[in-house]
Motif scaffolding. Sequence first.
Motif, PDB file in Angstrom:
ATOM      1  N   PRO A 111      96.050  66.090  -7.151  1.00  0.00           N
ATOM      2  CA  PRO A 111      95.613  64.946  -7.977  1.00  0.00           C
ATOM      3  C   PRO A 111      95.699  65.289  -9.459  1.00  0.00           C
ATOM      4  CG  PRO A 111      93.733  66.004  -6.928  1.00  0.00           C
ATOM      5  CD  PRO A 111      94.957  66.614  -6.315  1.00  0.00           C
ATOM      6  N   GLU A 112      96.135  64.314 -10.244  1.00  0.00           N
ATOM      7  CA  GLU A 112      96.243  64.464 -11.697  1.00  0.00           C
ATOM      8  C   GLU A 112      97.115  65.652 -12.104  1.00  0.00           C
ATOM      9  OE1 GLU A 112      92.378  64.511 -13.431  1.00  0.00           O
ATOM     10  OE2 GLU A 112      91.782  62.597 -12.539  1.00  0.00           O
ATOM     11  N   SER A 113      98.149  65.935 -11.302  1.00  0.00           N
ATOM     12  CA  SER A 113      99.043  67.047 -11.635  1.00  0.00           C
ATOM     13  C   SER A 113     100.036  66.665 -12.726  1.00  0.00           C
ATOM     14  CB  SER A 113      99.793  67.510 -10.388  1.00  0.00           C
ATOM     15  OG  SER A 113     100.568  66.454  -9.856  1.00  0.00           O
ATOM     16  N   TYR A 114     100.166  65.356 -12.970  1.00  0.00           N
ATOM     17  CA  TYR A 114     101.049  64.905 -14.041  1.00  0.00           C
ATOM     18  C   TYR A 114     100.374  63.747 -14.768  1.00  0.00           C
ATOM     19  CZ  TYR A 114     105.086  63.040 -16.538  1.00  0.00           C
ATOM     20  OH  TYR A 114     105.939  62.581 -17.512  1.00  0.00           O
ATOM     21  N   THR A 115     100.172  63.903 -16.068  1.00  0.00           N
ATOM     22  CA  THR A 115      99.484  62.883 -16.856  1.00  0.00           C
ATOM     23  C   THR A 115     100.271  62.601 -18.126  1.00  0.00           C
ATOM     24  OG1 THR A 115      97.343  63.713 -16.067  1.00  0.00           O
ATOM     25  CG2 THR A 115      97.327  62.254 -17.995  1.00  0.00           C
ATOM     26  N   VAL A 116     100.639  61.351 -18.318  1.00  0.00           N
ATOM     27  CA  VAL A 116     101.309  60.947 -19.553  1.00  0.00           C
ATOM     28  C   VAL A 116     100.251  60.805 -20.642  1.00  0.00           C
ATOM     29  CG1 VAL A 116     102.665  59.166 -20.715  1.00  0.00           C
ATOM     30  CG2 VAL A 116     103.196  59.799 -18.340  1.00  0.00           C
ATOM     31  N   ILE A 117     100.448  61.494 -21.746  1.00  0.00           N
ATOM     32  CA  ILE A 117      99.488  61.446 -22.854  1.00  0.00           C
ATOM     33  C   ILE A 117      99.860  60.354 -23.853  1.00  0.00           C
ATOM     34  CG2 ILE A 117      98.505  62.764 -24.784  1.00  0.00           C
ATOM     35  CD1 ILE A 117      98.975  65.292 -23.056  1.00  0.00           C
ATOM     36  N   ASP A 118     101.162  60.250 -24.142  1.00  0.00           N
ATOM     37  CA  ASP A 118     101.564  59.241 -25.135  1.00  0.00           C
ATOM     38  C   ASP A 118     103.057  58.959 -25.019  1.00  0.00           C
ATOM     39  OD1 ASP A 118     101.373  57.438 -27.191  1.00  0.00           O
ATOM     40  OD2 ASP A 118     101.347  58.946 -28.792  1.00  0.00           O
ATOM     41  N   THR A 119     103.442  57.732 -25.312  1.00  0.00           N
ATOM     42  CA  THR A 119     104.850  57.347 -25.454  1.00  0.00           C
ATOM     43  C   THR A 119     104.972  56.494 -26.707  1.00  0.00           C
ATOM     44  OG1 THR A 119     104.575  55.348 -24.098  1.00  0.00           O
ATOM     45  CG2 THR A 119     105.290  57.349 -22.948  1.00  0.00           C
ATOM     46  N   TRP A 120     106.083  56.627 -27.393  1.00  0.00           N
ATOM     47  CA  TRP A 120     106.294  55.810 -28.581  1.00  0.00           C
ATOM     48  C   TRP A 120     107.784  55.722 -28.896  1.00  0.00           C
ATOM     49  CZ3 TRP A 120     104.930  60.875 -28.759  1.00  0.00           C
ATOM     50  CH2 TRP A 120     105.687  61.727 -29.577  1.00  0.00           C
ATOM     51  N   ASN A 121     108.111  54.802 -29.752  1.00  0.00           N
ATOM     52  CA  ASN A 121     109.488  54.626 -30.201  1.00  0.00           C
ATOM     53  C   ASN A 121     109.515  54.811 -31.714  1.00  0.00           C
ATOM     54  OD1 ASN A 121     112.108  53.554 -30.926  1.00  0.00           O
ATOM     55  ND2 ASN A 121     112.127  52.513 -28.936  1.00  0.00           N
ATOM     56  N   ASP A 122     110.455  55.620 -32.171  1.00  0.00           N
ATOM     57  CA  ASP A 122     110.567  55.854 -33.613  1.00  0.00           C
ATOM     58  C   ASP A 122     110.899  54.563 -34.372  1.00  0.00           C
ATOM     59  OD1 ASP A 122     110.010  58.551 -33.299  1.00  0.00           O
ATOM     60  OD2 ASP A 122     112.121  59.091 -33.057  1.00  0.00           O
ATOM     61  N   ASN A 123     111.562  53.649 -33.652  1.00  0.00           N
ATOM     62  CA  ASN A 123     111.825  52.327 -34.230  1.00  0.00           C
ATOM     63  C   ASN A 123     110.638  51.427 -33.882  1.00  0.00           C
ATOM     64  OD1 ASN A 123     114.381  53.094 -35.184  1.00  0.00           O
ATOM     65  ND2 ASN A 123     115.281  52.702 -33.171  1.00  0.00           N
ATOM     66  N   LEU A 124     109.866  51.088 -34.828  1.00  0.00           N
ATOM     67  CA  LEU A 124     108.582  50.438 -34.638  1.00  0.00           C
ATOM     68  C   LEU A 124     108.627  49.192 -33.767  1.00  0.00           C
ATOM     69  CD1 LEU A 124     105.690  50.971 -35.522  1.00  0.00           C
ATOM     70  CD2 LEU A 124     106.049  49.406 -37.443  1.00  0.00           C
ATOM     71  N   PHE A 125     109.697  48.400 -33.829  1.00  0.00           N
ATOM     72  CA  PHE A 125     109.736  47.130 -33.116  1.00  0.00           C
ATOM     73  C   PHE A 125     110.526  47.198 -31.799  1.00  0.00           C
ATOM     74  CE2 PHE A 125     109.193  46.144 -37.649  1.00  0.00           C
ATOM     75  CZ  PHE A 125     107.971  45.499 -37.591  1.00  0.00           C
ATOM     76  N   GLU A 126     110.834  48.392 -31.322  1.00  0.00           N
ATOM     77  CA  GLU A 126     111.564  48.546 -30.063  1.00  0.00           C
ATOM     78  C   GLU A 126     110.649  49.140 -28.990  1.00  0.00           C
ATOM     79  OE1 GLU A 126     115.213  50.653 -30.526  1.00  0.00           O
ATOM     80  OE2 GLU A 126     115.962  49.342 -32.128  1.00  0.00           O
ATOM     81  N   SER A 127     111.025  48.949 -27.726  1.00  0.00           N
ATOM     82  CA  SER A 127     110.206  49.398 -26.599  1.00  0.00           C
ATOM     83  C   SER A 127     110.131  50.928 -26.536  1.00  0.00           C
ATOM     84  CB  SER A 127     110.801  48.867 -25.287  1.00  0.00           C
ATOM     85  OG  SER A 127     110.153  49.459 -24.175  1.00  0.00           O
ATOM     86  N   ALA A 128     108.972  51.407 -26.131  1.00  0.00           N
ATOM     87  CA  ALA A 128     108.777  52.849 -25.938  1.00  0.00           C
ATOM     88  C   ALA A 128     108.913  53.243 -24.466  1.00  0.00           C
ATOM     89  CB  ALA A 128     107.402  53.254 -26.457  1.00  0.00           C
ATOM     90  N   ASN A 129     109.319  52.315 -23.619  1.00  0.00           N
ATOM     91  CA  ASN A 129     109.373  52.552 -22.182  1.00  0.00           C
ATOM     92  C   ASN A 129     110.389  53.642 -21.814  1.00  0.00           C
ATOM     93  OD1 ASN A 129     108.777  51.871 -19.358  1.00  0.00           O
ATOM     94  ND2 ASN A 129     110.899  51.119 -19.343  1.00  0.00           N
TER      95      ASN A 129
END
Length: 200
Positions: A111-129
């Motif tokens: 359990p909880e062996s993988y945790t995403v802390i943060d995602t972001w896109n350097d281009n402010l108005f584009e998706s960080a997915n």
Amino acid sequence: MARIQILFVVLLLLAAGGAAVWYYFLPSKSRVEMHDATLKEVKEIVRLCTVEIYEEVPVKGHVGSRNLVAREVLVGNISFDLDGLRLENNGDTVHVTLPREIVEVYESTGPESYTVIDTWNDNLFESANITTAEENRMKQLILEKFVKAVYAKGYVRRARAEAVANLTSLLSAFTGKTVVVTDPAPNGYQTAKRENNLPR
């Protein structure tokens, strides 16, 4: 009928006791010769595991302008394939060459062996997915990097040193002989191959 059965059991016990006494008083040389035939059985031991791995590592990656930071738990072990163990008898001494180490590392399934802390896109108005395939590729790169770190941190060196001690103890008890274990690559075959061109 019952007396015959009792007599038969008594005779069996006497025979077993006689065999035990005979073996106990055998000269040590005869015992060593008896053990020679059992050396082949050692190779039936598939693996001798010496070091377990459990470590939390950071996962950092990017795809284009999209970025990800996560935490991952890696587990595994460093073991030795004894099926190809080289044994050489020399009188009352057995010479053994420690084989190549096997380093196996996986993402923990706990359990909880993988945790995403943060995602972001350097281009402010584009998706960080980040897609699952892209994330898995990042994890694979982390695994490959961590295997190299296992050598750099001395985990393999410690595993090989423990394997020498374990094999010496195991084979000495099993054969009744003096056992000398030689390690041709104390820092590991990956390092030794790079430095000395040892065969894979």
